[in-house]
Enzyme design. Structure first.
Site, PDB file in Angstrom:
ATOM      1  N   LEU A 134      48.861  32.574  45.934  1.00 35.88           N
ATOM      2  CA  LEU A 134      47.589  31.734  46.298  1.00 35.88           C
ATOM      3  C   LEU A 134      47.925  31.044  47.666  1.00 35.88           C
ATOM      4  O   LEU A 134      49.048  30.497  47.825  1.00 35.88           O
ATOM      5  CB  LEU A 134      47.009  30.828  45.166  1.00 35.88           C
ATOM      6  CG  LEU A 134      46.663  31.314  43.893  1.00 35.88           C
ATOM      7  CD1 LEU A 134      46.286  30.350  42.933  1.00 35.88           C
ATOM      8  CD2 LEU A 134      45.347  32.098  44.117  1.00 35.88           C
ATOM      9  N   ASP A 135      46.881  30.906  48.496  1.00 29.33           N
ATOM     10  CA  ASP A 135      46.997  29.952  49.754  1.00 29.33           C
ATOM     11  C   ASP A 135      47.377  28.423  48.980  1.00 29.33           C
ATOM     12  O   ASP A 135      46.963  28.197  48.197  1.00 29.33           O
ATOM     13  CB  ASP A 135      45.815  30.117  50.459  1.00 29.33           C
ATOM     14  CG  ASP A 135      45.462  31.437  50.940  1.00 29.33           C
ATOM     15  OD1 ASP A 135      46.371  32.358  51.205  1.00 29.33           O
ATOM     16  OD2 ASP A 135      44.321  31.612  51.345  1.00 29.33           O
ATOM     17  N   LYS A 136      47.975  27.786  50.130  1.00 31.05           N
ATOM     18  CA  LYS A 136      48.583  26.476  49.829  1.00 31.05           C
ATOM     19  C   LYS A 136      47.246  25.420  49.316  1.00 31.05           C
ATOM     20  O   LYS A 136      47.300  24.893  48.188  1.00 31.05           O
ATOM     21  CB  LYS A 136      48.788  25.815  51.082  1.00 31.05           C
ATOM     22  CG  LYS A 136      49.096  24.266  51.005  1.00 31.05           C
ATOM     23  CD  LYS A 136      49.588  23.644  52.316  1.00 31.05           C
ATOM     24  CE  LYS A 136      49.428  22.209  52.360  1.00 31.05           C
ATOM     25  NZ  LYS A 136      49.682  21.592  53.593  1.00 31.05           N
ATOM     26  N   THR A 138      44.358  26.807  48.115  1.00 33.52           N
ATOM     27  CA  THR A 138      43.442  27.170  46.795  1.00 33.52           C
ATOM     28  C   THR A 138      44.207  27.039  45.676  1.00 33.52           C
ATOM     29  O   THR A 138      45.558  27.024  45.243  1.00 33.52           O
ATOM     30  CB  THR A 138      43.540  28.967  47.105  1.00 33.52           C
ATOM     31  OG1 THR A 138      42.975  29.301  48.309  1.00 33.52           O
ATOM     32  CG2 THR A 138      42.882  29.587  45.802  1.00 33.52           C
ATOM     33  N   ARG A 235      38.464  34.382  51.989  1.00 35.22           N
ATOM     34  CA  ARG A 235      38.035  33.435  53.259  1.00 35.22           C
ATOM     35  C   ARG A 235      37.699  34.256  54.295  1.00 35.22           C
ATOM     36  O   ARG A 235      36.635  34.196  54.957  1.00 35.22           O
ATOM     37  CB  ARG A 235      39.243  32.790  53.454  1.00 35.22           C
ATOM     38  CG  ARG A 235      39.615  31.600  52.350  1.00 35.22           C
ATOM     39  CD  ARG A 235      41.153  31.256  52.632  1.00 35.22           C
ATOM     40  NE  ARG A 235      41.164  30.250  53.669  1.00 35.22           N
ATOM     41  CZ  ARG A 235      42.418  29.789  54.125  1.00 35.22           C
ATOM     42  NH1 ARG A 235      43.376  30.083  53.566  1.00 35.22           N
ATOM     43  NH2 ARG A 235      42.261  28.866  55.292  1.00 35.22           N
TER      44      ARG A 235
END
Length: 302
Positions: A134-136, A138, A235
């Site tokens: 997961l993105d930082k 998210t 995104r």
């Protein structure tokens, strides 16, 4: 450690060649080695999709465990489930998943190493146990593997779309259709290497399903389901249809009037088959307080 291999098949992709010749590495890890310049073909750097010719010399430098030392850190974890094979956590917004250049502490991997001690080693010393990311900024459900068997099985489930992931997002604008499907190959942005974009060449196929849950005029609360798991997929895809995520300053210049440190995106559920027992499992992480506060504010204004 550097090894040299000789291509023995016509037209085989470089990343797939590495997976076939180097034991226990994933395709994503092979692609990462290529992107980092650790792989050459006849002493020349090539892209992951380069088609090899018979007899070409492929050199690969694998980072050794001695090059870095990942410190186990006593960082609190919101653990949703754990057994001898897997651990499922609710990752908080702002936490980086694994160490990388400039970020060697405070990551989910640092926390997992302290809690679990043993994690799968397939993705190398910097990413032990990490099956997906997961993105930082998210938040939400993530699964990590404690051994190589579990890692192989879970990675295969994600690859063939047996594992199902559903997200919640708050986006700018009023999405008119109740539901839809967004497609478009995703790759590095042609001019900004820190961003991803829908591209015509050298991208990876990506499909995102969305469904409107609530409309607030200038904002929409949506559910997103992934068929693929490309970097920044939701995104990029939501931005491509004119509805960037609230708080996502990388992909929108729109002002963020809400108290949220990053994009309003949350991994709500993860469905998978247990790698050892074969049982179906569904994990849910409740919407974080910052997104709940945004929704309460929007409902109050509507």
């Amino acid at each position: 450690m550097s090894e040299t291999y000789i291509s023995d098949r016509v037209g085989e992709r470089l990343d797939l060649f590495l997976v076939r010749h180097i034991p226990d590495i994933s395709r994503s890890y092979a692609q990462r080695l290529i992107e980092e310049g650790q792989v050459t073909v006849n002493d020349m750097p090539r892209k992951a999709n380069y088609k090899l010719r018979v007899g070409e010399q492929v050199a690969c430098t694998m980072p050794s465990a001695e090059e870095v030392s990942i410190v186990a850190e006593d960082i609190p974890l919101d653990i949703l489930y754990e057994d001898a094979d897997i651990i499922v956590v609710n990752k908080r917004r702002g936490m980086v998943v694994h160490p990388a250049a400039g970020v060697m502490t405070g990551t989910l991997v640092n926390a997992l190493l302290y809690h679990c001690r043993d994690l799968s080693g397939i993705n190398g010393v910097l990413r032990p146990g990490i099956v997906h990311r997961l993105d930082k900024d998210t938040s939400g459900v993530m699964v990590a593997a404690k051994n190589d068997m579990a890692h192989h099985v879970l990675a295969q489930q994600i690859r063939v779309k047996e594992a199902r992931r559903e997200y919640r997002a708050i986006v700018h604008g009023n999405i008119v259709p109740r539901a839809g499907v967004i497609t478009g190959d995703i790759g590095r942005h042609p001019t900004d290497r820190k961003k991803m974009a829908i591209v015509r060449e050298n991208g990876k196929p990506a499909t995102t399903h969305f469904e409107v849950l609530e409309r607030f005029g200038d904002y929409t609360f949506v559910a997103c389901r992934l068929e693929t798991g490309r970097t920044h997929q939701i995104r990029v895809h939501m931005t491509s249809i004119g509805h960037p995520l609230v708080g996502d300053m990388k992909y929108t210049g729109k002002k963020n009037p809400f108290a949220i440190g990053g994009q309003a995106l949350h991994s709500l559920t993860l469905s998978l088959t247990h790698p050892r027992t074969g049982g179906e499992m569904i994990f849910t992480a409740p919407l974080p307080a910052d997104m709940e506060e945004i929704l309460c504010s929007l409902r109050h204004m509507s």
